[in-house]
Design an enzyme around this catalytic site. Structure first.
Site, PDB file in Angstrom:
ATOM      1  N   LYS A  36       4.701   9.598   8.524  1.00 11.45           N
ATOM      2  CA  LYS A  36       4.602   9.124   9.912  1.00 11.45           C
ATOM      3  C   LYS A  36       5.686   9.691  10.839  1.00 11.45           C
ATOM      4  CE  LYS A  36       2.284   5.095   8.036  1.00 11.45           C
ATOM      5  NZ  LYS A  36       0.913   4.971   8.493  1.00 11.45           N
ATOM      6  N   TYR A  65       0.859  -1.190   0.000  1.00  8.83           N
ATOM      7  CA  TYR A  65       0.000   0.000   0.000  1.00  8.83           C
ATOM      8  C   TYR A  65       0.889   1.231   0.000  1.00  8.83           C
ATOM      9  CZ  TYR A  65      -3.459   3.446   1.647  1.00  8.83           C
ATOM     10  OH  TYR A  65      -4.271   4.549   1.774  1.00  8.83           O
ATOM     11  N   ASP A 122       9.427   2.937  -0.602  1.00  9.95           N
ATOM     12  CA  ASP A 122       8.373   3.612   0.166  1.00  9.95           C
ATOM     13  C   ASP A 122       8.629   3.298   1.648  1.00  9.95           C
ATOM     14  OD1 ASP A 122       4.712   3.643   0.185  1.00  9.95           O
ATOM     15  OD2 ASP A 122       6.220   4.492   1.520  1.00  9.95           O
TER      16      ASP A 122
HETATM   17  P1  KE4 Z   1      -0.709   8.460   4.479  1.00  9.76           P
HETATM   18  O1  KE4 Z   1      -1.243   9.181   3.245  1.00  9.76           O
HETATM   19  O2  KE4 Z   1      -1.764   7.638   5.180  1.00  9.76           O
HETATM   20  O3  KE4 Z   1       0.039   9.403   5.425  1.00  9.76           O
HETATM   21  O4  KE4 Z   1       0.418   7.440   3.981  1.00  9.76           O
HETATM   22  C1  KE4 Z   1       0.089   6.503   3.002  1.00  9.76           C
HETATM   23  C2  KE4 Z   1       1.061   5.338   3.092  1.00  9.76           C
HETATM   24  C3  KE4 Z   1       2.074   5.253   2.158  1.00  9.76           C
HETATM   25  N1  KE4 Z   1       2.971   4.244   2.199  1.00  9.76           N
HETATM   26  C4  KE4 Z   1       2.910   3.289   3.163  1.00  9.76           C
HETATM   27  C5  KE4 Z   1       3.924   2.190   3.169  1.00  9.76           C
HETATM   28  C6  KE4 Z   1       1.893   3.345   4.154  1.00  9.76           C
HETATM   29  O5  KE4 Z   1       1.832   2.378   5.106  1.00  9.76           O
HETATM   30  C7  KE4 Z   1       0.946   4.380   4.121  1.00  9.76           C
HETATM   31  C8  KE4 Z   1      -0.179   4.488   5.124  1.00  9.76           C
HETATM   32  N2  KE4 Z   1      -0.247   3.467   6.099  1.00  9.76           N
HETATM   33  C9  KE4 Z   1      -1.559   3.171   6.636  1.00  9.76           C
HETATM   34  C10 KE4 Z   1      -1.400   2.016   7.627  1.00  9.76           C
HETATM   35  N3  KE4 Z   1      -1.310   0.798   6.958  1.00  9.76           N
HETATM   36  C11 KE4 Z   1      -2.187   4.375   7.246  1.00  9.76           C
HETATM   37  C12 KE4 Z   1      -3.375   4.092   8.131  1.00  9.76           C
HETATM   38  C13 KE4 Z   1      -4.646   4.570   7.489  1.00  9.76           C
HETATM   39  O6  KE4 Z   1      -4.815   4.417   6.264  1.00  9.76           O
HETATM   40  O7  KE4 Z   1      -5.490   5.079   8.255  1.00  9.76           O
END
Ligand code: KE4
Length: 424
Positions: free
Chosen positions: A266, A143, A238
């Site tokens: 994060k 993801y 990523d």
């Molecule tokens: P954000 O747009 O949520 O800040 O980041 C996206 C993203 C990009 N790359 C990786 C490897 C990520 O894990 C994420 C977001 N992680 C999720 C948890 N699996 C965020 C939690 C959520 O979607 O509420």
């Protein structure tokens, strides 16, 4: 007791899709009412009904120091007195960019944005602008945020909502997104052989954490580094989850692999909304206003978020032994589960990340991850939640340890996990 959470959830659903501002928070995969959180400190979160819980979600990763770290809070409070955002350059953006370049040397030049999604979306555009190619390769179950072109066989909540390819994304937007299988060298080779001059980049979670935690097979990341060089494509790590989590320099330090571009999120914001993308100067010079790849953001690099990010990274830099401490805690939990749940589950653990898969298979890719029994995971989740332990409300997320998790809390968590597995 979940009275107030239940009431708030009903009201929230009136005004917010599914009552949440991010799908995984709705607890759909575990069929429970989501706990509305009122406060958090250290390794604890307290919900609106006054239930105090030990938190292993840590806001999905930012909380490596624990909640409300005094130094971070103090610096943010001080920064707020000077205003929240100017839409103009500030010294703090220079300090943070220098810290990122120092801690992640492959990110000589970086641009701050406001989320991991924005960081990835921008890095992909840079890779396409730099190579003048359109296709990208991603991996099933990984993801990378919710930008259109990447919502293909995505991981995280896209797995639990069983809409791996999101509605609202025209086929045209994903026709350039090729999908390989994580840890499957041949699947990557085949895509390059079929598109030798067309692939701009391979984007990978160096340690996958959105199909649950899945480790790269020995040599897999080295293979990606070589094949992208061979075909003139860029390698994008990523590191939104692994950045500053697996080591000060993230997975690229842990595995000693130098990607061409890296995305962060994060931890880099210390709990405030920051994403970042960056790489070698000659690549990043394609970004506006220097180059022709446009990317912008009203709140990018704002003074409050950069304050939180700077203080967090400085604390990590000052005390690199944190990584050993948080790994030991994660190992302790992983070992207890392996001992007591013999054969009923498969555990992947690396550094302070771990996932417990309710499958007898060895979990090394998307197919083995999704073979897990999500109903059993939901029972496990509910058992812990009712006893004050807050883990990810989905089989396909990670358990996060922080420097604030006390040995006593980890010990009591292990006892409860032991009881659970002894009873099933
Ligand atoms: P954000 O747009 O949520 O800040 O980041 C996206 C993203 C990009 N790359 C990786 C490897 C990520 O894990 C994420 C977001 N992680 C999720 C948890 N699996 C965020 C939690 C959520 O979607 O509420």
């Amino acid at each position: 007791m979940e009275t107030k959470s239940k009431q708030l959830f009903e009201e929230a659903k009136r005004y917010i899709p599914g009552g949440v501002n991010s799908p995984v928070r709705a607890f759909g995969a575990v069929k429970r009412t989501p706990r509305f959180i009122a406060s958090a400190y250290g390794d604890r979160i307290v919900d609106v009904d006054g239930n105090e819980m030990i938190d292993y979600v840590c806001s999905w990763g930012p909380g490596i120091l624990g909640h409300a770290h005094p130094r971070v809070i103090k610096q943010i409070q001080k920064a707020c007195e000077n205003g929240l955002t100017y839409g103009a350059p500030t010294e703090k953006e220079v300090i943070l960019a220098k810290l990122i370049a120092e801690m992640v040397p492959s990110m000589e030049v970086s641009r701050l944005v406001s989320s991991g999604t924005e960081a990835v979306m921008s890095a992909i555009r840079v890779a396409r602008g730099y190579t003048k190619r359109d296709k990208i390769i991603k991996f099933k179950g990984c993801y990378h945020g919710h930008s259109d072109g990447l919502l293909v066989k995505a991981g995280s909540a896209a797995l639990t909502t069983s809409i791996p390819d999101s509605a609202g994304v025209p086929a045209d937007y994903t026709k350039n997104t090729l999908v390989a299988s994580y840890n499957d060298f041949a699947s990557v080779e085949a895509l390059f052989q079929a598109n030798p001059e067309e692939i701009a980049a391979v984007i990978v979670e160096p340690v996958a954490a959105n199909m649950g935690v899945v480790l790269p097979k020995p040599g897999f990341l080295e293979f990606l580094r070589e094949i992208t060089k061979k075909f003139g494509a860029l390698l994008i790590f990523d590191e939104v989850i692994t950045g500053f989590r697996l080591a000060l320099g993230g997975a690229q330090e842990y595995y000693q692999i130098v990607p061409d571009l890296t995305t962060l999120g994060k931890i880099v914001g210390g709990g405030m909304p920051i994403g970042a993308y960056g790489g070698r100067k000659e690549i990043m010079e394609v970004v506006s206003p220097v180059g022709a790849v446009y990317q912008a953001g009203t709140l990018s690099g704002n003074p409050i978020a950069t304050t939180a990010g700077i203080e967090t990274l400085q604390i990590l830099k000052e005390d690199p032994k944190i990584y050993q401490r948080i790994e030991e805690k994660a190992k302790k939990i992983a070992d207890i589960v392996r001992e007591t749940a013999k054969g009923k589950v498969y555990v992947n653990q690396i550094g302070s990340l771990l996932s417990i898969f309710f499958t007898s298979k060895i979990v090394i890719d998307y197919e083995s991850a999704v073979s897990s029994d999500t109903a059993k995971y939901a029972e496990y989740f509910g058992y812990l939640l009712d006893r004050g332990i807050y883990v990810a409300p989905s089989q396909f997320e990670a358990m996060f340890l922080s420097d604030a998790h006390t040995h006593q809390d980890v010990e009591s968590t292990c006892q409860l996990i032991k009881e659970y597995f002894a009873g099933i």
